[in-house]
Design a protein around this motif. Structure first.
Motif, PDB file in Angstrom:
ATOM      1  N   SER A   1       0.453  -1.763  -2.183  1.00 27.24           N
ATOM      2  CA  SER A   1       0.863  -0.642  -1.327  1.00 27.24           C
ATOM      3  C   SER A   1      -0.282  -0.177  -0.442  1.00 27.24           C
ATOM      4  CB  SER A   1       1.357   0.523  -2.196  1.00 27.24           C
ATOM      5  OG  SER A   1       2.515   0.164  -2.909  1.00 27.24           O
ATOM      6  N   ILE A   2      -1.478  -0.143  -0.996  1.00 23.88           N
ATOM      7  CA  ILE A   2      -2.645   0.251  -0.203  1.00 23.88           C
ATOM      8  C   ILE A   2      -2.858  -0.736   0.936  1.00 23.88           C
ATOM      9  CG2 ILE A   2      -5.158   0.464  -0.247  1.00 23.88           C
ATOM     10  CD1 ILE A   2      -4.894   1.611  -3.083  1.00 23.88           C
ATOM     11  N   ARG A   3      -2.825  -2.020   0.612  1.00 29.26           N
ATOM     12  CA  ARG A   3      -3.003  -3.038   1.660  1.00 29.26           C
ATOM     13  C   ARG A   3      -1.859  -2.998   2.669  1.00 29.26           C
ATOM     14  NH1 ARG A   3      -5.354  -6.108  -2.800  1.00 29.26           N
ATOM     15  NH2 ARG A   3      -3.266  -6.609  -3.532  1.00 29.26           N
ATOM     16  N   GLY A   4      -0.658  -2.637   2.203  1.00 24.08           N
ATOM     17  CA  GLY A   4       0.506  -2.605   3.081  1.00 24.08           C
ATOM     18  C   GLY A   4       0.490  -1.483   4.097  1.00 24.08           C
ATOM     19  N   LEU A   5      -0.360  -0.485   3.891  1.00 23.75           N
ATOM     20  CA  LEU A   5      -0.463   0.610   4.864  1.00 23.75           C
ATOM     21  C   LEU A   5      -1.075   0.141   6.179  1.00 23.75           C
ATOM     22  CD1 LEU A   5      -1.678   3.519   2.547  1.00 23.75           C
ATOM     23  CD2 LEU A   5       0.484   3.439   3.808  1.00 23.75           C
ATOM     24  N   TYR A   6      -1.916  -0.872   6.107  1.00 29.21           N
ATOM     25  CA  TYR A   6      -2.541  -1.414   7.305  1.00 29.21           C
ATOM     26  C   TYR A   6      -1.601  -2.448   7.941  1.00 29.21           C
ATOM     27  CZ  TYR A   6      -6.009  -3.683  10.270  1.00 29.21           C
ATOM     28  OH  TYR A   6      -6.690  -4.189  11.352  1.00 29.21           O
ATOM     29  N   PRO A   7      -1.404  -2.475   9.244  1.00 32.88           N
ATOM     30  CA  PRO A   7      -2.149  -1.758  10.274  1.00 32.88           C
ATOM     31  C   PRO A   7      -1.493  -0.465  10.756  1.00 32.88           C
ATOM     32  CG  PRO A   7      -0.860  -3.468  11.296  1.00 32.88           C
ATOM     33  CD  PRO A   7      -0.560  -3.557   9.815  1.00 32.88           C
ATOM     34  N   ASN A   8      -0.409  -0.026  10.086  1.00 30.88           N
ATOM     35  CA  ASN A   8       0.200   1.238  10.514  1.00 30.88           C
ATOM     36  C   ASN A   8      -0.773   2.401  10.374  1.00 30.88           C
ATOM     37  OD1 ASN A   8       2.965   0.414  11.162  1.00 30.88           O
ATOM     38  ND2 ASN A   8       3.092  -0.147   9.011  1.00 30.88           N
ATOM     39  N   LEU A   9      -1.539   2.382   9.296  1.00 28.80           N
ATOM     40  CA  LEU A   9      -2.622   3.337   9.120  1.00 28.80           C
ATOM     41  C   LEU A   9      -3.904   2.541   8.946  1.00 28.80           C
ATOM     42  CD1 LEU A   9      -1.199   5.999   6.628  1.00 28.80           C
ATOM     43  CD2 LEU A   9      -1.322   6.137   9.122  1.00 28.80           C
ATOM     44  N   VAL A  10      -4.900   2.860   9.726  1.00 31.80           N
ATOM     45  CA  VAL A  10      -6.168   2.139   9.642  1.00 31.80           C
ATOM     46  C   VAL A  10      -7.205   3.001   8.936  1.00 31.80           C
ATOM     47  CG1 VAL A  10      -5.681   0.852  11.752  1.00 31.80           C
ATOM     48  CG2 VAL A  10      -6.971   3.002  11.880  1.00 31.80           C
ATOM     49  N   VAL A  11      -8.250   2.360   8.460  1.00 32.23           N
ATOM     50  CA  VAL A  11      -9.392   3.063   7.899  1.00 32.23           C
ATOM     51  C   VAL A  11     -10.469   3.107   8.968  1.00 32.23           C
ATOM     52  CG1 VAL A  11     -11.183   3.046   6.126  1.00 32.23           C
ATOM     53  CG2 VAL A  11      -8.856   2.329   5.561  1.00 32.23           C
ATOM     54  N   PHE A  12     -11.031   4.298   9.184  1.00 34.58           N
ATOM     55  CA  PHE A  12     -12.060   4.467  10.208  1.00 34.58           C
ATOM     56  C   PHE A  12     -13.457   4.420   9.591  1.00 34.58           C
ATOM     57  CE2 PHE A  12      -8.405   6.538  12.240  1.00 34.58           C
ATOM     58  CZ  PHE A  12      -8.438   5.943  13.491  1.00 34.58           C
ATOM     59  N   ASP A  13     -14.376   3.837  10.348  1.00 35.50           N
ATOM     60  CA  ASP A  13     -15.782   3.839   9.954  1.00 35.50           C
ATOM     61  C   ASP A  13     -16.612   3.847  11.229  1.00 35.50           C
ATOM     62  OD1 ASP A  13     -17.995   3.823   8.300  1.00 35.50           O
ATOM     63  OD2 ASP A  13     -17.183   2.246   7.013  1.00 35.50           O
TER      64      ASP A  13
END
Length: 302
Positions: free
Chosen positions: A116-128
């Motif tokens: 589920s965590i991996r499935g959030l991407y690319p709809n939600l991205v992690v910023f750095d």
């Protein structure tokens, strides 16, 4: 902030609330090593241990039989019965819960959580971010290996205002020459600032999977804490369909009776409910993502 272990608990609470699962449980009365072929449980509850799969912490174990006089439980096939169903044989301490025939084993829930965590991407991205000083004679600069795309680039202005302005003329190079840029990722800056001033690149990356029970969701996965409910709902949505196939296998009186109370249609409705909750929250988070991290065009007000 929720840990991996707390996310598992939240998912189980969602699933148990739906299935009214009352698993048979006892506890270890002595420590158990990873190579042990038997273990000892509380004598008062030894009859709660059934032949077949039992769960201790994250490990699934195949049980052959138990001794009601001593509380000793024998593992089926010796060490072969340890670490069943792709789990890992591990050490367990006295007091650990022993669950017979768990409907949703912790190992399965953990795997679904990471999916589920991996499935959030690319709809939600992690910023750095990555920072480096601008060099007048240099156009291309290295970026970290985990960069998927560049969101914005800003450069520090000279003066007491302490302002960083958007740099509009840049290009993300996802196939940079490895000789010059070992990570294979770089950024080309075609608009300069005063040499020596800081350039900050806000980039996107994929989330990281959780591993240890103590892993903090926000710190390790990279998403804000508020996104945890999306992971919980999507995990429940992923796991509930397994109950449908279970109800097609009427091999016991209990399963036959329960199938009349909780039909596959009920399960399907529950899956659709979680899917609707997930879709609505996901859109909210996407909107918020763009509001909190405006692109260059929004930054400029155009």
């Amino acid at each position: 902030m929720p840990t991996f272990d707390q996310l598992v608990t939240r998912v189980r609470r969602e699933l148990r609330g739906y299935t009214l699962d009352q698993a048979s449980m006892t506890v270890l009365s002595a420590d158990m090593l990873a190579a042990d072929t038997s273990f000892t449980v509380d004598l008062d509850d030894v009859t709660e241990v059934s032949r077949g799969l039992v769960e201790i912490d994250d490990e699934l174990i195949l049980v052959k039989q138990y001794d009601a006089q001593t509380g000793v439980v024998t593992v089926m096939g010796g060490t072969v019965g340890r670490g069943a169903e792709d789990t890992t044989a591990a050490t367990h301490v006295a007091g650990a819960l022993v669950t017979s025939s768990p409907t949703f084993p912790r190992s399965v829930i953990k795997s679904a959580i990471n999916d589920s965590i991996r499935g959030l991407y690319p709809n939600l991205v992690v910023f750095d971010t990555v920072d480096f000083p601008y060099v007048a004679a240099q156009t291309e600069y290295p970026l970290p290996a985990d960069v998927k795309d560049v969101w914005t680039v800003v450069g520090r202005w000279v003066g007491p205002e302490k302002v960083s302005g958007a740099m509009s003329n840049w290009r993300f190079n996802a196939e940079a020459y490895a000789i010059d840029f070992p990570t294979g990722k770089s950024i080309q800056l075609w608009t300069g600032i005063t040499p020596g001033q800081n350039v900050r690149v806000l980039y996107t990356r994929e989330p990281s999977a959780l591993s240890a029970n103590s892993d903090d969701f926000a710190t390790v996965a990279g998403y804000p804490e508020r996104v945890a409910d999306l992971v919980v709902w999507d995990t429940a949505k992923r796991l509930l369909p397994s109950l449908m196939s279970a109800r097609l296998q009427q091999t016991s009186v209990e399963s036959t009776e329960r199938s009349q109370l909780v039909s596959t249609r009920d399960i399907s409705n529950a899956v659709q409910t979680y899917a609707a909750l997930y879709a609505e929250r996901l859109q909210q988070e996407r909107d918020r993502m763009y509001q909190e991290n405006p692109t260059f065009q929004t930054f400029q007000g155009s």
